[in-house]
Write an enzyme that holds these catalytic residues in place. Structure first.
Site, mmCIF file in Angstrom:
data_model
loop_
_atom_site.group_PDB
_atom_site.id
_atom_site.type_symbol
_atom_site.label_atom_id
_atom_site.label_comp_id
_atom_site.label_asym_id
_atom_site.label_seq_id
_atom_site.Cartn_x
_atom_site.Cartn_y
_atom_site.Cartn_z
ATOM 1 N N ARG A 23 -32.760 18.752 -14.068
ATOM 2 C CA ARG A 23 -33.715 17.979 -14.884
ATOM 3 C C ARG A 23 -33.617 18.314 -16.369
ATOM 4 N NH1 ARG A 23 -39.026 18.737 -11.089
ATOM 5 N NH2 ARG A 23 -38.279 17.582 -9.273
ATOM 6 N N ARG B 143 -38.821 15.485 -19.627
ATOM 7 C CA ARG B 143 -40.051 15.388 -20.419
ATOM 8 C C ARG B 143 -40.330 16.595 -21.309
ATOM 9 N NH1 ARG B 143 -44.431 14.194 -16.050
ATOM 10 N NH2 ARG B 143 -42.980 15.415 -14.771
ATOM 11 N N ARG C 78 -38.000 7.321 -23.523
ATOM 12 C CA ARG C 78 -38.735 6.836 -22.341
ATOM 13 C C ARG C 78 -39.746 5.757 -22.734
ATOM 14 N NH1 ARG C 78 -41.333 4.978 -19.011
ATOM 15 N NH2 ARG C 78 -42.253 5.826 -17.117
ATOM 16 N N ASP D 73 -32.097 8.687 -10.583
ATOM 17 C CA ASP D 73 -33.097 9.193 -9.648
ATOM 18 C C ASP D 73 -32.564 9.021 -8.234
ATOM 19 O OD1 ASP D 73 -36.138 10.079 -9.611
ATOM 20 O OD2 ASP D 73 -35.831 8.736 -7.899
ATOM 21 N N TYR E 154 -39.487 9.792 1.565
ATOM 22 C CA TYR E 154 -40.174 8.884 0.642
ATOM 23 C C TYR E 154 -40.222 7.465 1.196
ATOM 24 C CZ TYR E 154 -40.066 12.576 -2.872
ATOM 25 O OH TYR E 154 -40.256 13.757 -3.554
#
Length: 343
Positions: free
Chosen positions: A25, A29, A38, A75, A150
């Site tokens: 990652r 962020r 973003r 992703d 998921y």
């Protein structure tokens, strides 16, 4: 002369010191430049599917920190999305999908799979052209078990109980889902390699919630099938497996799956990591919260890993992804400590 990609040397089993370093990652962020990009993208998936912006955020940590490897910005849920399932990311809730039923699994089709993922392949092509020659480019996918959790629950859950129950109650449908995901994930990785990826990584973020027979059937066997298919086409491209939370099952995961490098989470004792290193390259495994804390906690964590694993094939990394609250100065300190280490 092209630059030497030292991460590839390590994945061939060669000790390199100081070891190559990157972070899971690493485009994310915690970086103000990422947050700005973003905002321009609109939705998270729009960012993943826009080659201009995906290249931009992938390169941001390379330009700032000079990591030895760059990982494609995407992703794991683009795979079910490319198979026709709806995927959306909601602020404060994370990924959301419409839960798949047993009857719907039989109807999963990959007719437009590569068409839907063409923007990702274009991103990889552009990255290889723009990255420094010495920077290894990593492609990736989610492992079938983790992606299936998921798809079945429609979101992340604390222990993935919905997927575990589904697997017990609908074993045939679940086995089909894992096969569909394994076959398409392998095809996805092969296309990433053809677009320019040097290495591919398979993330199994939820492998730690399974009992022993389920771990074998749901984690080991599908990843082994992906590795088999990828190596049948690209036998010299390393495959890194990251079965987060696998515990003692790390010991034979590499031999059972056929992967090249073994990604370790931060709970793996360094004494065990040293044993695992005898079988080939290991990657990890600093606790991401040591990086948040900084100071002595960070320095001690880095030093312990380098002292214990630095004599063998090691890719220095975190034991999971960097968290958004991580100070940039702490990342700089970690990189400096690794790069300036002496034996």
């Amino acid at each position: 002369m092209p630059g030497k990609r030292i991460m590839l040397d390590v994945l061939r089993g060669e000790p390199v010191f100081p070891p190559p370093i990157w972070m899971m990652r690493q485009a994310g962020r915690y970086l103000p430049e990422y947050r700005e990009t973003r905002k321009r993208a609109g939705s998270f998936l729009d960012l993943c599917y826009d080659p201009d912006l995906a290249v931009e955020v992938t390169l941001q940590p390379i330009e700032r920190f000079g990591f030895d490897a760059s990982i494609l910005f995407s992703d794991i849920l683009v795979v079910p999305n490319a198979l026709g399932r709806d995927v959306r990311f909601e602020e404060g809730r994370g990924p959301m999908l419409t839960p798949i039923s047993a009857s719907e699994i039989a109807g999963l089709t990959g007719d437009l799979f590569h068409v839907n993922l063409e923007p990702v392949y274009e991103t990889v092509r552009r990255l290889r052209a723009k990255l420094p020659d010495e920077t290894t480019l990593i492609g990736f996918c989610g492992a079938p078990w983790t992606v299936a959790t998921y798809m079945i629950a429609g979101q992340g859950t604390p222990d993935q109980a919905p997927a575990r129950l589904f697997a017990y109650r609908e074993p045939e449908a679940f086995a089909r889902l894992l096969k569909v995901l394994a076959d398409h994930s392998a095809a996805y990785l092969i296309r990433q390699i053809e677009a320019g990826a040097d290495v591919v990584q398979i993330f199994d973020s939820w492998s730690g919630v399974l009992d022993e027979p389920s771990f074998q059937a749901f984690c080991v066997e599908p990843v082994a099938e992906i590795a088999r298919q990828v190596k049948a086409v690209h036998p010299n491209v390393p495959v890194i497996g990251f079965p987060k939370g696998a515990g003692e099952r790390y010991r034979d995961y590499r031999s059972k799956t056929g992967i090249t490098g073994l990604g370790l989470d931060w709970t793996v004792p360094l004494s065990m990591a040293k044993e695992l290193q005898l079988g080939g390259a290991v990657q990890g495994n600093l606790d991401p919260l040591r990086l948040v804390a900084g100071g002595k906690a960070l320095a001690d964590g880095v030093d312990a890993i380098l002292r214990t694993l630095g004599g063998g094939p090691l890719i220095f990394n975190l034991g999971h992804g960097i968290t958004p609250e991580t100070p940039i100065a702490h990342v700089e300190a970690m990189v400096k400590q690794v790069r300036s280490a002496i034996r």
